[in-house]
Scaffold this motif. Structure first.
Motif, mmCIF file in Angstrom:
data_model
loop_
_atom_site.group_PDB
_atom_site.id
_atom_site.type_symbol
_atom_site.label_atom_id
_atom_site.label_comp_id
_atom_site.label_asym_id
_atom_site.label_seq_id
_atom_site.Cartn_x
_atom_site.Cartn_y
_atom_site.Cartn_z
ATOM 1 N N ARG A 92 5.201 3.812 19.885
ATOM 2 C CA ARG A 92 5.107 4.341 18.515
ATOM 3 C C ARG A 92 5.282 5.852 18.479
ATOM 4 N NH1 ARG A 92 0.193 0.593 15.927
ATOM 5 N NH2 ARG A 92 1.522 -1.223 15.518
ATOM 6 N N THR B 63 9.650 12.079 14.770
ATOM 7 C CA THR B 63 8.788 11.321 15.677
ATOM 8 C C THR B 63 7.856 12.275 16.413
ATOM 9 O OG1 THR B 63 10.259 11.498 17.586
ATOM 10 C CG2 THR B 63 10.648 9.657 16.047
ATOM 11 N N ARG C 79 2.876 9.136 7.231
ATOM 12 C CA ARG C 79 3.345 8.449 8.427
ATOM 13 C C ARG C 79 3.961 7.120 8.027
ATOM 14 N NH1 ARG C 79 -1.120 6.471 12.633
ATOM 15 N NH2 ARG C 79 -1.285 4.812 11.071
ATOM 16 N N GLN C 80 5.175 6.890 8.500
ATOM 17 C CA GLN C 80 5.859 5.628 8.242
ATOM 18 C C GLN C 80 6.363 5.070 9.567
ATOM 19 O OE1 GLN C 80 6.007 4.269 5.194
ATOM 20 N NE2 GLN C 80 4.987 6.045 4.251
ATOM 21 N N MET C 81 6.551 3.755 9.609
ATOM 22 C CA MET C 81 7.078 3.130 10.815
ATOM 23 C C MET C 81 8.528 2.727 10.594
ATOM 24 S SD MET C 81 5.623 -0.119 13.012
ATOM 25 C CE MET C 81 4.133 0.771 13.493
ATOM 26 N N TYR D 106 6.691 5.546 14.853
ATOM 27 C CA TYR D 106 6.159 6.318 13.732
ATOM 28 C C TYR D 106 6.995 7.575 13.500
ATOM 29 C CZ TYR D 106 1.747 3.685 13.454
ATOM 30 O OH TYR D 106 0.786 2.721 13.294
ATOM 31 N N TYR E 105 6.790 11.170 10.918
ATOM 32 C CA TYR E 105 5.852 11.974 10.104
ATOM 33 C C TYR E 105 6.647 12.930 9.229
ATOM 34 C CZ TYR E 105 2.666 10.297 13.736
ATOM 35 O OH TYR E 105 1.957 9.490 14.596
#
Length: 340
Positions: free
Chosen positions: A132, A283, A323-325, A331, A333
């Motif tokens: 992640r 990232t 924060r998104q995946m 992840y 930011y």
């Protein structure tokens, strides 16, 4: 301002007096940070030691020489926190000399959990932690492995300990040491404060020339240790400025209030730089050069990921980053536009 002690730094492996009943021992470490300061508190009928160094034949020989110097029995081992350079020989010392171990509860159980054997453990959470962050698969394989024995440099801890709690007092040779515990660098780091003689055994919590690692690790990936560390700096900054701080690295110093402000400003500057960098989605790995100007590999990469994540988590909880995946499970930011 900070004033470093004018006392000559002891040679590696030599125990030298600092003040009445307090001795300074410098133990070598096989790292870039090549030493740790350990302390001996002399009681009327024996001695207590503060932290232990890594487990090695050389470290054991140094302790044996130290004990011969005092010609008094070892009465107890006090460990400020779980990290191997501080707790590595605790098990050997307690077993060899049949003495109790004094630690805070979170540090004791964290050490047993993190550094002990874990055969058959599910390592998927550790792998997910690095994935992640955007870490490559080869680096993940380097850092995520099962352990059939204790971590190198750490002896098995005793199966019992004496708990140290915040506000508790330890009386040694008529001197009262107040136990102060703080989170941030580790879960429940112990410092010992004597108000009468204005002495603070500070461990790694507030070092004079470097900042301790403030990291988020795979065991608690959503943690916010930087917020806890800021709280500790506020508390330590309220101590008198002429307190002599006995740190685990570098040399003793006065000016704890000034140093607390310095460390806060250092981390605030890193937070501001990360916010500026994350105008577009980034990232964690992409963020590393913002905090570290040198090339990272091995254990330096491990600690850098953890420290960067602590800052990103802090900003996320403060509402300054989102924060998104991604579809790849990584992840990213991005700055929210908020100032605080």
């Amino acid at each position: 301002m900070i004033r470093l002690t004018s006392q000559t730094t002891p040679e590696s492996g030599v125990c030298t007096p600092l003040c009445d009943g307090v001795w300074w021992l410098r133990m070598p470490l096989p790292f870039e940070l090549d030493h740790i300061n350990l302390y001996v508190l002399q009681d009327n009928d024996g001695i207590y030691i503060i932290d232990t160094g890594l487990s090695s034949r050389k470290s054991k020989a140094i302790w044996q020489t130290c004990f011969e110097q005092f010609k008094q029995p070892l009465k107890g081992v006090i460990v400020t926190h779980m990290h191997p350079d501080h707790s590595g020989l605790a098990g050997w010392l307690c077993r060899e000399f049949n003495v109790p171990l004094y630690m805070s509860a979170l540090e004791y159980f964290a050490a047993r959990s993190i550094f002990g054997p874990n055969p058959g453990a599910d390592l998927s959470t550790d792998k997910r932690y690095f994935h992640r962050a955007g870490v490559g698969q080869s680096i993940i394989e380097q850092h995520v492995r099962p352990r059939d024995t204790y971590t190198e440099g750490v002896e098995p801890l005793p199966l019992a300990f004496h708990r140290l709690t915040h506000g508790q007092s330890l009386n040694i040779a008529g001197r009262s040491w107040q136990v102060l515990t703080f989170a941030g660098h580790s879960p429940e780091h112990v410092c010992l404060y004597n108000a009468t003689d204005k002495l603070l055994i500070g461990g790694d919590q507030i070092l004079p020339q470097i900042s301790p690692n403030i990291g988020v690790y795979s065991q608690e990936p959503e943690a916010n240790p930087l917020a806890h560390y800021f709280e500790s700096l506020t508390a330590l900054g309220d101590l008198p400025s002429d307190v002599l701080v006995l740190p685990s690295h570098n040399v003793p110093y006065t000016g704890v209030s000034f140093r607390a402000r310095q460390l806060r400003e250092h981390h605030e500057a890193q937070l501001a730089a990360l916010v500026s960098f994350c105008e577009e989605p980034q990232t964690l790995v992409a963020c590393l050069p913002v905090m570290y100007k040198r090339e990272l590999s091995g254990r330096h990469m491990f600690f850098a990921v953890a420290e960067c994540l602590s800052h990103l988590n802090y900003l996320m909880y403060a509402g300054r980053l989102t924060r998104q995946m991604t579809d790849a499970g990584v992840y990213v930011y991005q700055h929210t536009g908020l100032k605080s």
